[in-house]
Write a protein that holds these residues in place. Structure first.
Motif, PDB file in Angstrom:
ATOM      1  N   SER A  37      21.277 -14.364  41.165  1.00  0.00           N
ATOM      2  CA  SER A  37      21.276 -15.806  41.496  1.00  0.00           C
ATOM      3  C   SER A  37      21.389 -16.657  40.238  1.00  0.00           C
ATOM      4  CB  SER A  37      19.983 -16.180  42.223  1.00  0.00           C
ATOM      5  OG  SER A  37      19.788 -15.378  43.348  1.00  0.00           O
ATOM      6  N   CYS A  77      10.025 -24.315  46.409  1.00  0.00           N
ATOM      7  CA  CYS A  77      11.232 -24.320  45.572  1.00  0.00           C
ATOM      8  C   CYS A  77      12.065 -25.577  45.863  1.00  0.00           C
ATOM      9  CB  CYS A  77      12.047 -23.051  45.860  1.00  0.00           C
ATOM     10  SG  CYS A  77      13.712 -23.062  45.188  1.00  0.00           S
ATOM     11  N   GLU A  78      12.313 -25.834  47.143  1.00  0.00           N
ATOM     12  CA  GLU A  78      13.142 -26.993  47.493  1.00  0.00           C
ATOM     13  C   GLU A  78      12.443 -28.304  47.151  1.00  0.00           C
ATOM     14  OE1 GLU A  78      16.014 -25.094  50.940  1.00  0.00           O
ATOM     15  OE2 GLU A  78      14.246 -26.220  51.583  1.00  0.00           O
ATOM     16  N   GLY A 137      14.681 -27.146  43.525  1.00  0.00           N
ATOM     17  CA  GLY A 137      15.418 -25.906  43.278  1.00  0.00           C
ATOM     18  C   GLY A 137      16.371 -25.550  44.419  1.00  0.00           C
ATOM     19  N   ASP A 138      17.223 -24.554  44.154  1.00  0.00           N
ATOM     20  CA  ASP A 138      18.152 -24.047  45.168  1.00  0.00           C
ATOM     21  C   ASP A 138      17.395 -23.030  46.017  1.00  0.00           C
ATOM     22  OD1 ASP A 138      20.065 -22.749  46.632  1.00  0.00           O
ATOM     23  OD2 ASP A 138      21.048 -21.803  44.913  1.00  0.00           O
ATOM     24  N   GLY A 139      17.310 -23.308  47.327  1.00  0.00           N
ATOM     25  CA  GLY A 139      16.544 -22.452  48.229  1.00  0.00           C
ATOM     26  C   GLY A 139      17.012 -21.003  48.222  1.00  0.00           C
ATOM     27  N   GLY A 140      18.302 -20.780  47.929  1.00  0.00           N
ATOM     28  CA  GLY A 140      18.821 -19.407  47.917  1.00  0.00           C
ATOM     29  C   GLY A 140      18.089 -18.525  46.916  1.00  0.00           C
ATOM     30  N   ALA A 141      17.711 -19.122  45.787  1.00  0.00           N
ATOM     31  CA  ALA A 141      17.003 -18.343  44.754  1.00  0.00           C
ATOM     32  C   ALA A 141      15.596 -17.970  45.205  1.00  0.00           C
ATOM     33  CB  ALA A 141      16.954 -19.144  43.453  1.00  0.00           C
ATOM     34  N   THR A 193      18.584 -23.691  54.356  1.00  0.00           N
ATOM     35  CA  THR A 193      17.372 -24.269  54.920  1.00  0.00           C
ATOM     36  C   THR A 193      17.051 -23.650  56.276  1.00  0.00           C
ATOM     37  OG1 THR A 193      18.710 -26.050  55.805  1.00  0.00           O
ATOM     38  CG2 THR A 193      17.539 -26.497  53.747  1.00  0.00           C
ATOM     39  N   ASP A 206      10.346 -35.089  48.429  1.00  0.00           N
ATOM     40  CA  ASP A 206      11.411 -34.308  49.054  1.00  0.00           C
ATOM     41  C   ASP A 206      10.970 -33.981  50.477  1.00  0.00           C
ATOM     42  OD1 ASP A 206      13.917 -32.375  48.082  1.00  0.00           O
ATOM     43  OD2 ASP A 206      12.799 -31.601  49.802  1.00  0.00           O
TER      44      ASP A 206
END
Lengths: 349, 67
Positions: free
Chosen positions: A130, A66-67, A71-75, A2, A316
């Motif tokens: 990823s 995404c978040e 979803g996973d922010g890394g992707a 994040t 979220d």
């Protein structure tokens, strides 16, 4: 992930990684002598793209979408890198078409735009690392390509722009260019989430209205705080001018038609245009003034962007980030309920 | 052009859009009392040199050379 600076560094590292691909010729090309002196893209292009990533206020749109969609922010890093590369290419193309950077070589710029578009595709392909399913990666590549086509169609209409074109044409072009581009940022981010397509469309809609608001804001600045010759050369295609010419009585329309082409080389003409457009009585009693019309249209896109987020079922904290970015585009619209908007996004979170 | 993008280009001729336009007019009521110069200042932001208030393209000027 994040932390914003870590995210930007991740985006830059992804761009560096895909950039190296073009410096590594395939075996058959090496056999032809490509290894001894490999052809490469100009390093000034790489430096500019990486520097711009550090300055891009809206790079976090794919991450936040995404978040927000679970979803996973890394992707989101390769997606943001792809969007940035695509963005950089479109920006270069716009600048060379508008003549905004006089020394920039047209052929080199067009070549760079093509290269950046394909580097964006390579960046999306890194999503395999990823563990994003291949089918989803293909969906993302399709979304990028469909947007590129929509934007090219918008650019074609923009290039064919005729003096005094209708207000409808302005809005169609803005939707196909800015609207589609920012819709992609949010759609692509949300596609990495866990929510169904209906939710993804909400983020896409948020991004589309975000892009339209940004276009209106950019047009206001082009008229009253131009950033360079490029803004002045394209002044006739900005919303304040297009609206004023569409609604003005014949004499006023003729005056604007005469003044606008002179603006790039005539500061007095620019000052007169700025004063005319500010005049609340310019268009008579039966039409909204230019500033009033532009503000209302901006306000409608602002409200529709917020409504798109409200329509999502998942709450979220990342939605606050999206709303804060939206408020930043034209803060005057958010003054009355900006804090409320952020609270509204997390109600029930 | 997809449905979302063509939707954002509409100029609000649907009844629900006309209702929204009235709502926006009402919400922004304090802005309509401002002089044109003051309204413009509010729309553009007060500090023209502040990159945070200058939209997406600040710090993003195209390179002057690509060779």
């Amino acid at each position: 992930m994040t932390d914003q600076s870590l995210f930007v560094e991740g985006v830059r590292a992804t761009i560096q990684a895909v950039w190296r691909e073009q410096r590594r010729p395939s075996t058959p090309v090496r056999d032809l002598g490509g290894e001894a002196s490999p052809a490469t893209l100009p390093d000034s292009l790489r430096v500019w793209v990486l520097d711009a990533a550090g300055h891009s206020v809206y790079l976090s749109l794919p991450l936040l979408a995404c978040e927000a969609a679970g979803g996973d922010g890394g992707a989101a890093v390769p997606v943001a890198a792809a969007w940035h590369l695509f963005h950089a290419g479109a920006h270069l193309l716009d600048d060379v078409v508008d003549g905004a950077v006089p020394g920039l070589d047209r052929a080199q710029t067009l070549n760079a735009t093509v290269a950046l578009t394909f580097l964006a595709q390579l960046s999306l392909a890194t999503l395999r690392q990823s563990r994003v399913p291949a089918e989803r990666i293909l969906d993302l590549i399709t979304a990028f390509n469909a947007t590129a086509l929509a934007m090219s169609a918008g650019q074609a209409s923009d290039l064919a722009w005729e003096d005094g074109a209708a207000l409808d044409a302005y809005w169609s072009i803005a939707a196909a260019k800015s609207g589609a581009f920012f819709a992609l940022a949010c759609r692509a981010g949300a596609m990495l989430g866990v929510e169904p397509e209906a939710e993804t469309v909400c983020y896409e809609r948020f991004g589309a209205h975000f892009g339209m608001l940004l276009q209106v804001s950019d047009d206001l600045r082009a008229v009253w705080r131009p950033r360079g010759r490029g803004d002045l050369l394209t002044l006739g295609r900005t919303l304040p001018i297009v609206y004023a010419r569409a609604m003005a009585p014949p004499e006023t329309e003729a005056r604007l038609r005469d003044l606008v082409p002179r603006v790039p080389d005539d500061a007095v003409a620019l000052a007169e245009v700025q004063e005319l457009l500010k005049d609340p009585k310019l268009l008579g009693e039966h039409a909204l003034s230019v500033l009033h019309y532009v503000t209302v249209r901006a306000g409608i896109h602002y409200q529709k962007a917020r409504a798109a987020l409200r329509a999502t079922s998942r709450r979220d904290v990342a939605q606050i980030g999206l709303l804060l970015l939206l408020d930043r585009v034209m803060p005057a619209l958010a003054i009355h309920d900006g804090a409320g908007a952020a609270r509204e996004a997390t109600d029930g979170a | 052009m997809n449905e979302v993008v063509s939707d954002v280009s509409s100029q609000g001729r649907e009844p629900c859009d006309i209702e929204l336009e009235r709502e926006v007019e009402r919400r922004l009521q304090p802005l309509w009392t401002l002089s044109p110069n003051a309204l413009l200042e509010r729309l553009l932001g007060s500090d023209p040199e502040d990159p945070d208030e200058s939209g997406a393209w600040v710090g993003y000027a195209s390179p002057t050379k690509l060779t």
